[in-house]
Design a protein around this motif. Structure first.
Motif, PDB file in Angstrom:
ATOM      1  N   ARG A  68       0.816  -1.214   0.000  1.00 28.32           N
ATOM      2  CA  ARG A  68       0.000   0.000   0.000  1.00 28.32           C
ATOM      3  C   ARG A  68       0.855   1.272   0.000  1.00 28.32           C
ATOM      4  O   ARG A  68       0.662   2.194   0.797  1.00 28.32           O
ATOM      5  N   LEU A  69       1.777   1.319  -0.930  1.00 29.99           N
ATOM      6  CA  LEU A  69       2.736   2.422  -0.979  1.00 29.99           C
ATOM      7  C   LEU A  69       2.065   3.767  -1.265  1.00 29.99           C
ATOM      8  O   LEU A  69       2.424   4.780  -0.669  1.00 29.99           O
ATOM      9  N   ALA A  70       1.117   3.780  -2.202  1.00 31.06           N
ATOM     10  CA  ALA A  70       0.461   5.038  -2.556  1.00 31.06           C
ATOM     11  C   ALA A  70      -0.327   5.593  -1.372  1.00 31.06           C
ATOM     12  O   ALA A  70      -0.304   6.804  -1.107  1.00 31.06           O
ATOM     13  N   GLU A  71      -1.030   4.712  -0.663  1.00 29.48           N
ATOM     14  CA  GLU A  71      -1.808   5.149   0.495  1.00 29.48           C
ATOM     15  C   GLU A  71      -0.905   5.707   1.584  1.00 29.48           C
ATOM     16  O   GLU A  71      -1.188   6.750   2.180  1.00 29.48           O
ATOM     17  N   LYS A  72       0.185   5.004   1.863  1.00 27.66           N
ATOM     18  CA  LYS A  72       1.104   5.456   2.919  1.00 27.66           C
ATOM     19  C   LYS A  72       1.727   6.804   2.581  1.00 27.66           C
ATOM     20  O   LYS A  72       1.882   7.667   3.453  1.00 27.66           O
ATOM     21  N   GLU A  73       2.085   6.978   1.325  1.00 26.75           N
ATOM     22  CA  GLU A  73       2.702   8.241   0.926  1.00 26.75           C
ATOM     23  C   GLU A  73       1.709   9.395   1.053  1.00 26.75           C
ATOM     24  O   GLU A  73       2.068  10.491   1.528  1.00 26.75           O
ATOM     25  N   ALA A  74       0.458   9.180   0.645  1.00 31.90           N
ATOM     26  CA  ALA A  74      -0.553  10.233   0.755  1.00 31.90           C
ATOM     27  C   ALA A  74      -0.829  10.573   2.215  1.00 31.90           C
ATOM     28  O   ALA A  74      -0.978  11.746   2.582  1.00 31.90           O
ATOM     29  N   ILE A  75      -0.902   9.563   3.065  1.00 34.03           N
ATOM     30  CA  ILE A  75      -1.115   9.779   4.498  1.00 34.03           C
ATOM     31  C   ILE A  75       0.055  10.544   5.095  1.00 34.03           C
ATOM     32  O   ILE A  75      -0.122  11.496   5.860  1.00 34.03           O
ATOM     33  N   ALA A  76       1.265  10.131   4.749  1.00 34.83           N
ATOM     34  CA  ALA A  76       2.463  10.769   5.293  1.00 34.83           C
ATOM     35  C   ALA A  76       2.531  12.241   4.908  1.00 34.83           C
ATOM     36  O   ALA A  76       2.840  13.110   5.739  1.00 34.83           O
ATOM     37  N   ARG A  77       2.245  12.531   3.651  1.00 40.09           N
ATOM     38  CA  ARG A  77       2.319  13.910   3.175  1.00 40.09           C
ATOM     39  C   ARG A  77       1.312  14.793   3.906  1.00 40.09           C
ATOM     40  O   ARG A  77       1.626  15.908   4.335  1.00 40.09           O
ATOM     41  N   ARG A  78       0.101  14.267   4.083  1.00 35.69           N
ATOM     42  CA  ARG A  78      -0.944  15.059   4.763  1.00 35.69           C
ATOM     43  C   ARG A  78      -0.625  15.241   6.247  1.00 35.69           C
ATOM     44  O   ARG A  78      -0.822  16.322   6.815  1.00 35.69           O
ATOM     45  N   ALA A  79      -0.109  14.185   6.881  1.00 37.11           N
ATOM     46  CA  ALA A  79       0.215  14.277   8.301  1.00 37.11           C
ATOM     47  C   ALA A  79       1.305  15.306   8.554  1.00 37.11           C
ATOM     48  O   ALA A  79       1.285  15.998   9.580  1.00 37.11           O
ATOM     49  N   ALA A  80       2.256  15.417   7.636  1.00 36.91           N
ATOM     50  CA  ALA A  80       3.344  16.375   7.806  1.00 36.91           C
ATOM     51  C   ALA A  80       2.829  17.815   7.819  1.00 36.91           C
ATOM     52  O   ALA A  80       3.457  18.701   8.421  1.00 36.91           O
ATOM     53  N   GLU A  81       1.690  18.048   7.193  1.00 36.35           N
ATOM     54  CA  GLU A  81       1.108  19.385   7.203  1.00 36.35           C
ATOM     55  C   GLU A  81       0.616  19.786   8.590  1.00 36.35           C
ATOM     56  O   GLU A  81       0.368  20.967   8.855  1.00 36.35           O
ATOM     57  N   LEU A  82       0.476  18.819   9.491  1.00 39.63           N
ATOM     58  CA  LEU A  82       0.012  19.096  10.849  1.00 39.63           C
ATOM     59  C   LEU A  82       1.149  19.493  11.785  1.00 39.63           C
ATOM     60  O   LEU A  82       0.906  19.862  12.930  1.00 39.63           O
ATOM     61  N   VAL A  83       2.386  19.393  11.312  1.00 36.27           N
ATOM     62  CA  VAL A  83       3.554  19.647  12.153  1.00 36.27           C
ATOM     63  C   VAL A  83       3.956  21.120  12.053  1.00 36.27           C
ATOM     64  O   VAL A  83       4.234  21.625  10.964  1.00 36.27           O
ATOM     65  N   PRO A  85       6.551  24.264  12.638  1.00 34.83           N
ATOM     66  CA  PRO A  85       7.990  24.516  12.813  1.00 34.83           C
ATOM     67  C   PRO A  85       8.310  24.792  14.278  1.00 34.83           C
ATOM     68  O   PRO A  85       7.547  25.462  14.983  1.00 34.83           O
ATOM     69  N   GLY A  86       9.435  24.260  14.738  1.00 39.49           N
ATOM     70  CA  GLY A  86       9.879  24.499  16.098  1.00 39.49           C
ATOM     71  C   GLY A  86       9.222  23.642  17.159  1.00 39.49           C
ATOM     72  O   GLY A  86       9.502  23.816  18.349  1.00 39.49           O
ATOM     73  N   SER A  87       8.364  22.704  16.770  1.00 41.08           N
ATOM     74  CA  SER A  87       7.664  21.890  17.761  1.00 41.08           C
ATOM     75  C   SER A  87       8.492  20.671  18.164  1.00 41.08           C
ATOM     76  O   SER A  87       9.455  20.294  17.494  1.00 41.08           O
ATOM     77  N   ALA A  88       8.087  20.066  19.278  1.00 39.84           N
ATOM     78  CA  ALA A  88       8.711  18.838  19.773  1.00 39.84           C
ATOM     79  C   ALA A  88       7.714  17.707  19.580  1.00 39.84           C
ATOM     80  O   ALA A  88       6.622  17.735  20.160  1.00 39.84           O
ATOM     81  N   THR A 106      12.001  19.101   5.732  1.00 41.46           N
ATOM     82  CA  THR A 106      11.898  20.492   5.279  1.00 41.46           C
ATOM     83  C   THR A 106      11.285  21.405   6.336  1.00 41.46           C
ATOM     84  O   THR A 106      11.136  22.603   6.101  1.00 41.46           O
ATOM     85  N   ILE A 107      10.913  20.854   7.498  1.00 46.62           N
ATOM     86  CA  ILE A 107      10.279  21.660   8.551  1.00 46.62           C
ATOM     87  C   ILE A 107      11.345  22.100   9.535  1.00 46.62           C
ATOM     88  O   ILE A 107      12.008  21.267  10.162  1.00 46.62           O
ATOM     89  N   PRO A 108      11.540  23.399   9.703  1.00 47.52           N
ATOM     90  CA  PRO A 108      12.677  23.886  10.518  1.00 47.52           C
ATOM     91  C   PRO A 108      12.440  23.766  12.026  1.00 47.52           C
ATOM     92  O   PRO A 108      11.310  23.822  12.508  1.00 47.52           O
ATOM     93  N   GLY A 109      13.554  23.590  12.748  1.00 45.91           N
ATOM     94  CA  GLY A 109      13.552  23.709  14.198  1.00 45.91           C
ATOM     95  C   GLY A 109      12.876  22.600  14.967  1.00 45.91           C
ATOM     96  O   GLY A 109      12.474  22.801  16.117  1.00 45.91           O
ATOM     97  N   LEU A 110      12.726  21.420  14.380  1.00 44.64           N
ATOM     98  CA  LEU A 110      12.018  20.343  15.063  1.00 44.64           C
ATOM     99  C   LEU A 110      12.905  19.627  16.076  1.00 44.64           C
ATOM    100  O   LEU A 110      14.107  19.479  15.881  1.00 44.64           O
ATOM    101  N   LEU A 160       5.804  16.566  25.157  1.00 44.36           N
ATOM    102  CA  LEU A 160       5.837  16.718  23.700  1.00 44.36           C
ATOM    103  C   LEU A 160       4.561  17.368  23.187  1.00 44.36           C
ATOM    104  O   LEU A 160       3.485  17.237  23.784  1.00 44.36           O
ATOM    105  N   ASP A 161       4.691  18.048  22.054  1.00 42.33           N
ATOM    106  CA  ASP A 161       3.518  18.679  21.446  1.00 42.33           C
ATOM    107  C   ASP A 161       2.590  17.648  20.815  1.00 42.33           C
ATOM    108  O   ASP A 161       1.371  17.781  20.903  1.00 42.33           O
TER     109      ASP A 161
END
Length: 256
Positions: A68-83, A85-88, A106-110, A160-161
Motif C-alpha cells: 500500500r505504498l500510494a496510500e502510505k505516501e498520501a497519508i504521510a504527506r498530509r500528516a506532515a502538514e500538521l507539524v 515549525p519548532g515543535s517537539a 523540510t520543517i525547521p527547528g524540530l 511533547l507537542d
C-alpha cells in the motif's frame, strides 16, 4: 497489484490475474508462491486467499514496506502538514511513519523523539540543519522498533507537542493495537508524554486486532487514513476520533 486485488475481494484467481497483469500463468504462480512465503496470502487450488493474522504475528519492516505504498505516501504527506515549525514531536516505528519522516526534513527547528531506527536514519541522512533527534535506545523488534525498559525510561520525563503513531490494527473494542507487547508499552508511554495523539493508519488496518492495545479510538485527536474505509468504519471513526482526515492516493483530501 495482487495484494490490492486480495485486499478488495479476499480471494484471487490465477486466470483473472493473468488477464489483469498481462503476464503468463507461470509468472502469476511464482508471484503467489513468493507472497505465500512472505506470509501475505494462502495459496489454494487455482488462486489464493487472504490470511487471517494471529494477534501476535509481527511482520518484518521489509515485508510491510512493500504494501500500500500510494496510500502510505498520501497519508504521510498530509500528516506532515500538521507539524508546526519548532515543535517537539514523537514518531513511532512503522512503514507509514518512515514515509512521514521523509516529509519532516523540510520543517525547521524540530525536536523529534523516536524509537524507530529507520525514522532516525532518515532524519540523520537528510542533513537537516536545526533538527534535534533523540533515539530512545532499547531492544530491537522485527519491525525495527526499539523497546523495553531503556526506551520507556528515555521518554518518561518528556513533554511533547504531538505523538505521530503508526499502528498494526484499529478496531472498535481493541482500539489501536500492535502484536508486540513491548512496542505497545513504549507507545503508551509516548501517548502519555504528548499533548496530542495523531494516528497514521491506512484503511487496511481496520478490523485488525493486535495482541496489545496502545490507545482507544477516542484517545486519538486526529486520525489520518485513506479513502478506502468502508462505510461502517467511516461512521465509527468519525464519531470517536477527534478529527478524521481521509486522503486519496491521488492527493485529493477530504476532512470530516
Amino acid at each position: 497489484m495482487i495484494i490490492n486485488e486480495l485486499n478488495r475481494d479476499g480471494t484471487v484467481r490465477v486466470s483473472d490475474l493473468v488477464r489483469l497483469l498481462g503476464v503468463s500463468d507461470m509468472t502469476v504462480r511464482r508471484d503467489l508462491q513468493q507472497l505465500q512465503r512472505d506470509g501475505l496470502l494462502a495459496k489454494v487450488h487455482g488462486g489464493a486467499t487472504a490470511v487471517t493474522e494471529p494477534a501476535s504475528l509481527e511482520p518484518t519492516f521489509e515485508v510491510k514496506s512493500r504494501l500500500r505504498l500510494a496510500e502510505k505516501e498520501a497519508i504521510a504527506r498530509r500528516a506532515a502538514e500538521l507539524v508546526r515549525p519548532g515543535s517537539a514531536i514523537a514518531v513511532s516505528a512503522g512503514t507509514t511513519t518512515h514515509a512521514f519522516a521523509r516529509h519532516l526534513v523540510t520543517i525547521p527547528g524540530l525536536t523529534v523523539v523516536t524509537n524507530s531506527v529507520w525514522v532516525s536514519d532518515v532524519l540523520h541522512r537528510s542533513g537537516t540543519e536545526g533538527a534535534n533527534v533523540l533515539l530512545t535506545g532499547g531492544m530491537r523488534t522485527p519491525s525495527d522498533a526499539l523497546v523495553g525498559p531503556l526506551a520507556v525510561s528515555a521518554v518518561a520525563s518528556l513533554h511533547l507537542d504531538a505523538f505521530f503513531l503508526g499502528v498494526h490494527g484499529m478496531e472498535p473494542a481493541a482500539g489501536f493495537s500492535t502484536p508486540n507487547l513491548l512496542e505497545a508499552e513504549i507507545n503508551r508511554a509516548l501517548v502519555r508524554a504528548a499533548r496530542n495523539l495523531v494516528v497514521l493508519a491506512d484503511s487496511s488496518k481496520w478490523g485488525i486486532v493486535g495482541l496489545s492495545s496502545i490507545a482507544g479510538l477516542g484517545e486519538a485527536d486526529t486520525l489520518v487514513t485513506d479513502s478506502g474505509l468502508c462505510a461502517q468504519a467511516n461512521g465509527i471513526l468519525g464519531e470517536r476520533v477527534g478529527e478524521l482526515i481521509e486522503v486519496d492516493p491521488g492527493d485529493e483530501v477530504s476532512e470530516a
